[in-house]
Scaffold this active site. Structure first.
Site, short mmCIF file in Angstrom:
data_model
loop_
_atom_site.label_atom_id
_atom_site.label_comp_id
_atom_site.label_asym_id
_atom_site.label_seq_id
_atom_site.Cartn_x
_atom_site.Cartn_y
_atom_site.Cartn_z
N ASP A 38 31.50 39.44 41.02
CA ASP A 38 31.47 39.09 39.61
C ASP A 38 32.42 40.07 38.91
O ASP A 38 32.64 41.17 39.40
CB ASP A 38 30.02 39.26 39.14
CG ASP A 38 29.89 39.50 37.65
OD1 ASP A 38 30.25 38.61 36.88
OD2 ASP A 38 29.43 40.60 37.27
N ASP A 237 25.74 41.60 38.87
CA ASP A 237 24.81 42.42 38.09
C ASP A 237 23.95 41.65 37.10
O ASP A 237 22.93 42.14 36.64
CB ASP A 237 25.59 43.50 37.31
CG ASP A 237 26.39 42.90 36.17
OD1 ASP A 237 26.94 41.79 36.35
OD2 ASP A 237 26.45 43.52 35.10
N ASP A 241 23.99 35.94 37.67
CA ASP A 241 24.43 36.16 39.05
C ASP A 241 23.32 35.92 40.07
O ASP A 241 23.60 35.81 41.27
CB ASP A 241 24.97 37.58 39.21
CG ASP A 241 26.21 37.82 38.37
OD1 ASP A 241 27.01 36.88 38.24
OD2 ASP A 241 26.37 38.93 37.84
P1 ADP Z 1 31.32 36.54 31.87
O1 ADP Z 1 29.98 37.23 31.98
O2 ADP Z 1 32.01 36.48 33.22
O3 ADP Z 1 32.19 37.05 30.78
P2 ADP Z 1 30.12 34.27 30.46
O4 ADP Z 1 29.84 32.95 31.09
O5 ADP Z 1 28.99 35.08 29.99
O6 ADP Z 1 31.04 35.01 31.53
O7 ADP Z 1 31.09 34.05 29.22
C1 ADP Z 1 32.30 33.35 29.38
C2 ADP Z 1 33.12 33.41 28.13
O8 ADP Z 1 32.43 32.75 27.04
C3 ADP Z 1 33.36 34.82 27.62
O9 ADP Z 1 34.42 35.43 28.30
C4 ADP Z 1 33.66 34.53 26.16
O10 ADP Z 1 34.99 34.09 26.03
C5 ADP Z 1 32.73 33.38 25.82
N1 ADP Z 1 31.48 33.85 25.19
C6 ADP Z 1 30.24 33.87 25.74
N2 ADP Z 1 29.33 34.39 24.88
C7 ADP Z 1 30.02 34.75 23.76
C8 ADP Z 1 29.67 35.36 22.52
N3 ADP Z 1 28.43 35.76 22.23
N4 ADP Z 1 30.67 35.56 21.62
C9 ADP Z 1 31.92 35.18 21.90
N5 ADP Z 1 32.31 34.61 23.04
C10 ADP Z 1 31.39 34.39 23.96
MG MG Z 2 28.46 40.62 35.23
#
Ligand code: ADP
Ligand code: MG
Length: 292
Positions: A38, A237, A241
């Protein structure tokens, strides 16, 4: 394997901060051909900082940051924490959002005072029917620097591009180099923007990138690697995941990660230092050699 050699192996692993929750993982780990990791919180520190904010004409940048941070105060995503911290650092007064909603893997929306505010990835803006091509060149530049581009919309209109950067953990480059020396293929699985993920992968010499994977899709990404015929160890983490940790032939969790990840994993890296992964693989190989 004899119980004694496994005991010796797991004991040595513990000395280097690697906890084998299941003795058999010491045996399955030496069969791994791909190490999939990840990104956020595993390869990187998981503590992003806001690095850029550029508003379209007619929008005040400080007011925009205030609106976006007010909304993000209700989110627990690392990106949200970066934005809130930046706003507080500038002494901006945040207000309470109403009708807050989070769309995992996309972004967040809600009402801040008289404004409807949305913030998230390009795919979130696409869902809202907003065209972000005005920031196309800027987004590409930011992503190529390994930063995550985000967009803010106010009252249904695109208003700004923001970027956050998450520093790479200290032991990560050395860990990846060691995995390569062990003859392993290294892959990254992330929800982040493809171009950002590719920039970071290039920097680290990672062989394969699975990007823009939705939270529910990480286990499928592991399955995809397994379908290519590989035995896969997955390192992660987050809550997201856990299914991938369960799907992998060996699940390795970061000790500072969420409880769900720890409970699902076969192996735990106590301090979160990725150098424990090649360390554990070396031990696993040595233990098995002693048994044969
Ligand atoms: P990761 O943990 O790999 O960053 P996520 O699936 O949690 O992946 O999030 C993917 C993308 O969604 C982030 O990189 C961001 O662009 C967007 N995103 C998620 N949550 C938020 C938030 N609270 N505010 C702004 N962007 C968000
Ligand atoms: Mg992570």
């Amino acid at each position: 394997a004899t119980p004694v050699s496994v005991m010796v192996g797991t004991g040595k692993a513990a000395e280097m901060g690697v906890l084998f929750r299941k003795g058999e993982a010491l045996q399955t780990l030496q069969e791994a051909q791909v190490i999939a990791l990840d990104k956020t919180g595993t390869l990187t520190q998981g503590k992003p900082e806001l690095t850029d904010l550029q508003a379209l004409e007619g929008f005040d940048e400080a007011e925009l940051l205030r609106l976006v941070a007010s909304l993000e105060k209700s989110s627990e995503h690392p990106v949200a924490q970066a934005i809130v911290k930046a706003a507080q650092g500038r002494g901006l007064e945040l207000s309470e959002p109403v009708d807050f909603e989070a769309l995992p893997g996309y972004g967040v929306g809600g009402q801040v005072g008289i404004y409807r505010v949305e913030v998230g990835a390009d795919r979130y803006m696409a869902r809202l029917g907003l065209d972000v091509s005005a920031f196309g060149a800027e987004a590409a530049r930011l992503a190529d620097e390994g930063k995550t581009p985000l967009y803010a919309a106010v009252n249904g209109k695109l208003a700004a591009i923001l970027a956050v950067a998450d520093p790479i953990k200290e032991g990560t480059p050395e860990a990846i180099a060691a995995l390569h020396r062990q003859g392993l293929k290294v892959a990254m699985i992330t929800g982040d923007h493809r171009r950002t993920a590719q920039a970071i992968a290039r920097q680290l010499g990672i062989d394969e990138v699975l990007a823009e994977v939705l939270p529910a899709g990480k286990a499928d990404a592991v399955k995809e690697l397994q379908a290519q015929g590989y035995k896969v160890a997955f390192v992660g983490d987050g809550i997201n995941d856990a299914p991938a940790l369960a799907q992998a032939d060996v699940g390795i969790a970061i000790g500072t990660g969420t409880d769900v990840a720890l409970e699902t994993a076969d192996v735990i890296l106590i301090s979160g230092d990725l150098r424990g992964v090649p360390g554990a693989i070396a031990l696993s190989r040595a233990t098995l050699k002693n048994i044969r």
